[in-house]
Design a protein around this motif. Structure first.
Motif, PDB file in Angstrom:
ATOM      1  N   HIS A   1       6.207  -1.295  -4.342  1.00 48.37           N
ATOM      2  CA  HIS A   1       5.515  -0.114  -4.854  1.00 48.37           C
ATOM      3  C   HIS A   1       4.104   0.040  -4.275  1.00 48.37           C
ATOM      4  CE1 HIS A   1       8.727   0.767  -7.689  1.00 48.37           C
ATOM      5  NE2 HIS A   1       8.812  -0.545  -7.852  1.00 48.37           N
ATOM      6  N   TYR A   2       3.354  -1.091  -4.179  1.00 49.18           N
ATOM      7  CA  TYR A   2       1.986  -1.011  -3.677  1.00 49.18           C
ATOM      8  C   TYR A   2       1.734  -2.164  -2.708  1.00 49.18           C
ATOM      9  CZ  TYR A   2       1.524   2.011  -7.759  1.00 49.18           C
ATOM     10  OH  TYR A   2       1.699   2.996  -8.682  1.00 49.18           O
ATOM     11  N   ARG A   3       1.269  -1.826  -1.536  1.00 52.66           N
ATOM     12  CA  ARG A   3       1.069  -2.863  -0.521  1.00 52.66           C
ATOM     13  C   ARG A   3      -0.115  -3.770  -0.833  1.00 52.66           C
ATOM     14  NH1 ARG A   3      -0.815   1.601   3.297  1.00 52.66           N
ATOM     15  NH2 ARG A   3      -3.104   1.510   3.278  1.00 52.66           N
ATOM     16  N   ASP A   4      -1.061  -3.301  -1.658  1.00 57.69           N
ATOM     17  CA  ASP A   4      -2.271  -4.088  -1.910  1.00 57.69           C
ATOM     18  C   ASP A   4      -2.184  -4.908  -3.197  1.00 57.69           C
ATOM     19  OD1 ASP A   4      -2.246  -1.709  -3.342  1.00 57.69           O
ATOM     20  OD2 ASP A   4      -4.416  -1.462  -3.325  1.00 57.69           O
ATOM     21  N   LYS A   5      -0.979  -5.051  -3.758  1.00 61.50           N
ATOM     22  CA  LYS A   5      -0.780  -5.910  -4.923  1.00 61.50           C
ATOM     23  C   LYS A   5       0.223  -7.000  -4.568  1.00 61.50           C
ATOM     24  CE  LYS A   5      -3.647  -3.891  -7.600  1.00 61.50           C
ATOM     25  NZ  LYS A   5      -4.889  -4.588  -7.998  1.00 61.50           N
ATOM     26  N   PRO A   6       0.140  -8.157  -5.247  1.00 62.37           N
ATOM     27  CA  PRO A   6       1.027  -9.279  -4.924  1.00 62.37           C
ATOM     28  C   PRO A   6       2.497  -8.882  -4.976  1.00 62.37           C
ATOM     29  CG  PRO A   6      -0.717 -10.013  -6.387  1.00 62.37           C
ATOM     30  CD  PRO A   6      -0.842  -8.528  -6.299  1.00 62.37           C
ATOM     31  N   SER A   7       3.266  -9.380  -4.028  1.00 61.48           N
ATOM     32  CA  SER A   7       4.704  -9.112  -3.988  1.00 61.48           C
ATOM     33  C   SER A   7       5.400 -10.332  -3.409  1.00 61.48           C
ATOM     34  CB  SER A   7       5.013  -7.879  -3.139  1.00 61.48           C
ATOM     35  OG  SER A   7       4.480  -8.009  -1.836  1.00 61.48           O
ATOM     36  N   ILE A   8       6.556 -10.639  -3.968  1.00 56.37           N
ATOM     37  CA  ILE A   8       7.277 -11.823  -3.518  1.00 56.37           C
ATOM     38  C   ILE A   8       7.807 -11.629  -2.098  1.00 56.37           C
ATOM     39  CG2 ILE A   8       9.518 -11.143  -4.464  1.00 56.37           C
ATOM     40  CD1 ILE A   8       9.845 -14.090  -5.362  1.00 56.37           C
ATOM     41  N   LYS A   9       7.996 -10.359  -1.707  1.00 57.20           N
ATOM     42  CA  LYS A   9       8.349 -10.008  -0.335  1.00 57.20           C
ATOM     43  C   LYS A   9       7.301  -9.017   0.170  1.00 57.20           C
ATOM     44  CE  LYS A   9      13.312 -10.303  -1.422  1.00 57.20           C
ATOM     45  NZ  LYS A   9      14.588  -9.525  -1.464  1.00 57.20           N
ATOM     46  N   PRO A  10       7.051  -8.967   1.471  1.00 59.65           N
ATOM     47  CA  PRO A  10       6.037  -8.041   2.001  1.00 59.65           C
ATOM     48  C   PRO A  10       6.359  -6.587   1.670  1.00 59.65           C
ATOM     49  CG  PRO A  10       6.577  -9.693   3.639  1.00 59.65           C
ATOM     50  CD  PRO A  10       7.573  -9.872   2.524  1.00 59.65           C
ATOM     51  N   CYS A  11       5.328  -5.849   1.243  1.00 62.43           N
ATOM     52  CA  CYS A  11       5.467  -4.431   0.930  1.00 62.43           C
ATOM     53  C   CYS A  11       4.483  -3.621   1.781  1.00 62.43           C
ATOM     54  CB  CYS A  11       5.211  -4.179  -0.558  1.00 62.43           C
ATOM     55  SG  CYS A  11       6.463  -4.885  -1.659  1.00 62.43           S
ATOM     56  N   LYS A  12       4.415  -3.935   3.049  1.00 63.27           N
ATOM     57  CA  LYS A  12       3.420  -3.345   3.942  1.00 63.27           C
ATOM     58  C   LYS A  12       3.592  -1.843   4.126  1.00 63.27           C
ATOM     59  CE  LYS A  12       2.736  -7.652   6.513  1.00 63.27           C
ATOM     60  NZ  LYS A  12       2.786  -8.313   7.850  1.00 63.27           N
ATOM     61  N   ASP A  13       4.807  -1.329   3.917  1.00 64.48           N
ATOM     62  CA  ASP A  13       5.060   0.095   4.117  1.00 64.48           C
ATOM     63  C   ASP A  13       4.772   0.938   2.876  1.00 64.48           C
ATOM     64  OD1 ASP A  13       5.869  -0.393   6.731  1.00 64.48           O
ATOM     65  OD2 ASP A  13       7.963  -0.703   6.137  1.00 64.48           O
ATOM     66  N   SER A  14       4.427   0.277   1.765  1.00 66.34           N
ATOM     67  CA  SER A  14       4.133   1.005   0.525  1.00 66.34           C
ATOM     68  C   SER A  14       2.672   1.464   0.528  1.00 66.34           C
ATOM     69  CB  SER A  14       4.395   0.103  -0.681  1.00 66.34           C
ATOM     70  OG  SER A  14       5.756  -0.289  -0.733  1.00 66.34           O
ATOM     71  N   PRO A  15       2.340   2.483  -0.261  1.00 65.45           N
ATOM     72  CA  PRO A  15       0.949   2.955  -0.327  1.00 65.45           C
ATOM     73  C   PRO A  15       0.084   1.982  -1.136  1.00 65.45           C
ATOM     74  CG  PRO A  15       2.284   4.133  -1.910  1.00 65.45           C
ATOM     75  CD  PRO A  15       3.241   3.284  -1.114  1.00 65.45           C
ATOM     76  N   PRO A  16      -1.234   2.040  -0.997  1.00 65.11           N
ATOM     77  CA  PRO A  16      -2.107   1.215  -1.845  1.00 65.11           C
ATOM     78  C   PRO A  16      -2.314   1.890  -3.190  1.00 65.11           C
ATOM     79  CG  PRO A  16      -3.433   2.459  -0.307  1.00 65.11           C
ATOM     80  CD  PRO A  16      -1.997   2.781   0.026  1.00 65.11           C
ATOM     81  N   ILE A  17      -2.583   1.108  -4.217  1.00 59.81           N
ATOM     82  CA  ILE A  17      -2.926   1.687  -5.519  1.00 59.81           C
ATOM     83  C   ILE A  17      -4.431   1.851  -5.647  1.00 59.81           C
ATOM     84  CG2 ILE A  17      -3.008  -0.544  -6.718  1.00 59.81           C
ATOM     85  CD1 ILE A  17      -1.862   0.890  -9.188  1.00 59.81           C
ATOM     86  N   ASP A  18      -5.182   0.988  -4.948  1.00 69.55           N
ATOM     87  CA  ASP A  18      -6.633   1.076  -4.957  1.00 69.55           C
ATOM     88  C   ASP A  18      -7.106   1.741  -3.663  1.00 69.55           C
ATOM     89  OD1 ASP A  18      -6.761  -0.272  -7.405  1.00 69.55           O
ATOM     90  OD2 ASP A  18      -6.732  -2.232  -6.403  1.00 69.55           O
ATOM     91  N   LYS A  19      -8.139   2.529  -3.760  1.00 66.91           N
ATOM     92  CA  LYS A  19      -8.644   3.236  -2.592  1.00 66.91           C
ATOM     93  C   LYS A  19      -9.046   2.239  -1.507  1.00 66.91           C
ATOM     94  CE  LYS A  19     -11.985   6.757  -1.209  1.00 66.91           C
ATOM     95  NZ  LYS A  19     -13.093   7.657  -1.656  1.00 66.91           N
ATOM     96  N   GLY A  20      -8.468   2.410  -0.327  1.00 62.29           N
ATOM     97  CA  GLY A  20      -8.786   1.523   0.790  1.00 62.29           C
ATOM     98  C   GLY A  20      -8.175   0.142   0.656  1.00 62.29           C
ATOM     99  N   GLY A  21      -7.211  -0.002  -0.264  1.00 62.47           N
ATOM    100  CA  GLY A  21      -6.613  -1.314  -0.495  1.00 62.47           C
ATOM    101  C   GLY A  21      -5.883  -1.854   0.719  1.00 62.47           C
ATOM    102  N   LYS A  22      -6.182  -3.101   1.077  1.00 65.59           N
ATOM    103  CA  LYS A  22      -5.534  -3.740   2.210  1.00 65.59           C
ATOM    104  C   LYS A  22      -4.223  -4.397   1.781  1.00 65.59           C
ATOM    105  CE  LYS A  22      -9.922  -4.715   4.560  1.00 65.59           C
ATOM    106  NZ  LYS A  22     -10.792  -5.778   5.137  1.00 65.59           N
ATOM    107  N   SER A  23      -3.328  -4.581   2.728  1.00 68.12           N
ATOM    108  CA  SER A  23      -2.040  -5.183   2.423  1.00 68.12           C
ATOM    109  C   SER A  23      -2.216  -6.609   1.911  1.00 68.12           C
ATOM    110  CB  SER A  23      -1.157  -5.192   3.680  1.00 68.12           C
ATOM    111  OG  SER A  23       0.066  -5.855   3.406  1.00 68.12           O
ATOM    112  N   PHE A  24      -1.466  -6.933   0.851  1.00 72.27           N
ATOM    113  CA  PHE A  24      -1.509  -8.297   0.302  1.00 72.27           C
ATOM    114  C   PHE A  24      -1.025  -9.309   1.329  1.00 72.27           C
ATOM    115  CE2 PHE A  24       0.776 -11.776  -1.845  1.00 72.27           C
ATOM    116  CZ  PHE A  24      -0.227 -12.298  -2.647  1.00 72.27           C
ATOM    117  N   TRP A  25      -0.029  -8.927   2.118  1.00 71.18           N
ATOM    118  CA  TRP A  25       0.539  -9.850   3.112  1.00 71.18           C
ATOM    119  C   TRP A  25      -0.059  -9.570   4.486  1.00 71.18           C
ATOM    120  CZ3 TRP A  25       2.799 -14.059   1.655  1.00 71.18           C
ATOM    121  CH2 TRP A  25       3.455 -14.105   0.416  1.00 71.18           C
TER     122      TRP A  25
END
Length: 550
Positions: A526-550
């Protein structure tokens, strides 16, 4: 003997220490005197050493006006002190200039034996040695923020166990810190920007609380009579897990149950206080014991809170106070938890471990992570805590019930709980242990939302093995649900989300659990800038300018 320890305050006392050192007559030490002493004969050197040692031993480090409560001084490493004495509060990591704890002694007999004959004005000691002669010990916790000019004053007086706070603020209007004003007494919740975190409840807040209490107290005997057989039946080692839920939060409750079942965890001693009939039926459908008291919960909204502190949120906070207090009256230990929690292993094993070095505490709280003035000094999260039944814990719950107007005023169960907790720890000796955010066992929103992702990445790699995850620090239920999905901890099938019991179609031959609960996690990004057990790099960020968790 009065021993006053000022935690994290060494830098504040540096000037005082230097002046005390001068006052002490510049007592010699072997290293500082080696050059001049080398010019003297052995006999003269011995004579001078003896004279100086006798002089320094008899002469106080402190002026006569404070010698009744300050006759000696030492310091110990903060980490050593807090490992020796578990203060219960979450301990911040030592920082440069605030690594040590300062100790004052009120008389020579309170000082360690080594210091009583030492010529060194202030020594670094081990904690056990530093307090070996102490009959009493008063501990002061004080901030070490270098950005504020702070003075700590010790007054010889009939003893108080509260700190009185003064700030340079105007007497009226917006009371923001300004050095041009004289020092004025303020509340402990008064911030330098003028915001006061603790204002007294208004008469209208108190009236609302009285109205709630009037209904509750009129029904308490019947409620206890109805609850007794349920609690007696489900308690394990005299412990009941208490949860409270309305229909708007019911999918989080169901996910907790489905998640536990997928891991074969025992949740048979969970008691859900449902605030509506629909939630009671849903809880029972997944095998949980549930109780609905229409007398006291009829006014609790069905919907989930839109945000922290709104009207629906506060109504649920009041329900959280009632359900724990009434179960406590039945004489059992209580693990209370919010519904936005999933277990990885049963936390009851942690609290039932009689060999644990912290087993003797009365109350255990998850560290909220927000070490702000509102929640000082405990930063205790009101959504996960364990209480051992005794007179101290029950009176704490009784007192919190009477502080419902403070909850209404602050829009926060947590803020009111910490305020009452502080007073009961101080006045009645309630032993409180906060399970520090810097430890691994009980992570929450503080860990999940860390910008660096340090804890969560370590968890995904299998290096952290916590008991649970508490999705606190999250705006609303919708976000919690999405975060659990990409965490890999969502087990409730789509057709059972946000549904009332009669809206869920159960195929012939199936039951509610087989229809609604998945045996495996239902992962989705759902959100690339929040923890995910698998990479979610293609999802949008929830925070403005949020960087990918992975």
């Amino acid at each position: 003997m009065v021993l006053l320890m000022i935690s994290n305050g060494v830098s504040f006392f540096l000037g005082a220490f230097l002046s005390l050192h001068a006052f002490a007559g510049h007592c010699p030490s072997p290293s500082s005197q080696s050059g001049s002493m080398s010019l003297q004969s052995g006999a003269l050197r011995t004579l001078r050493n003896n004279e100086e040692s006798e002089k320094c031993t008899n002469e106080s480090l402190f002026p006569e006006g404070v010698q009744r409560f300050a006759s000696g001084i030492s310091h110990v490493k903060k980490e050593d002190f807090t490992n020796t004495f578990d203060l219960g509060v979450p301990i911040d990591q030592p920082k440069k200039g605030a690594e040590d704890v300062l100790i004052l002694y009120n008389k020579k007999g309170a000082m360690p034996k080594r210091l009583q004959s030492s010529s060194t004005p202030m020594e670094l000691l081990k904690t056990d040695e530093a307090v070996e002669q102490c009959d009493y010990m008063n501990v002061i916790l004080t901030n070490y923020d270098p950005g504020r000019a702070q003075c700590t004053v010790i007054v010889p007086q009939y003893e108080s166990y509260h700190i009185q706070k003064y700030m340079r603020v105007p007497q009226t209007g917006h009371r923001e810190l300004n050095s041009k004003y004289p020092l004025e007494p303020v509340s402990r919740g008064h911030q330098s920007n003028g915001i006061e975190q603790f204002l007294p409840p208004k008469a209208s807040d108190t009236q609302k609380n009285w109205d709630m209490l009037r209904t509750y107290l009129a029904s308490i005997d019947d409620v206890l009579k109805e609850l007794r057989p349920i609690v007696d039946k489900i308690s394990i080692k005299n412990t009941v897990v208490v949860m409270v839920c309305n229909h708007g939060q019911s999918e989080l409750l169901l996910n907790f149950a489905c998640s536990a079942k997928s891991k074969n965890l025992d949740i048979s001693n969970v008691l859900v206080f449902a605030t509506d009939q629909e939630t009671k039926e849903l809880a029972e459908s997944v095998g949980l014991s549930a109780y609905f008291d229409e007398r006291n919960f009829a006014d609790v909204p069905l919907e989930a809170a839109g945000r922290y502190g709104d009207r629906k949120f506060v109504a649920m906070m009041m329900a959280k106070v009632i359900c724990v207090q009434v179960v406590g009256l039945l004489g059992v230990d209580i693990l209370f938890q919010d519904v936005d929690i999933v277990w990885f292993k049963s936390p009851l094993s942690f609290f039932h471990n009689e060999q644990s070095p912290i087993y003797s505490f009365d109350a255990y709280f998850q560290d909220d992570g927000a070490h702000s003035v509102r929640y000082a000094p405990w930063s205790s999260n009101s959504g996960f805590y364990y209480l051992r039944y005794n007179d101290r814990t029950q009176y704490f719950l009784n007192s919190l019930l009477m502080h419902g107007d403070l909850i209404l005023k602050t829009d926060s169960h947590q803020q009111a709980l910490v305020a009452v907790l502080s007073e009961h720890a101080n006045l009645y000796g309630l032993r409180v242990k906060v399970l520090s955010r810097d430890e691994d066992d009980f992570p929450g929103g503080y860990h999940f939302h860390q910008k660096t992702g340090k804890y969560m990445k370590s968890y995904f790699k299998g290096h952290k093995k916590p008991y649970l995850m508490h999705m606190s620090w999250t705006k609303n239920k919708d976000n919690k649900l999405l975060f659990f999905k990409q965490l890999g901890e969502w087990y409730l099938n789509e057709q059972c989300i946000n549904r009332k019991p009669d809206e869920i179609h159960i195929p012939k031959g199936d039951d509610f659990v087989s229809t609604c609960c998945s045996n495996t996690a239902l992962f989705s990004c759902h959100y690339r800038d929040k923890p995910s057990i698998k990479p979610c790099k293609d999802s949008p960020p929830i925070d403005k300018g949020g960087k990918s968790f992975w």
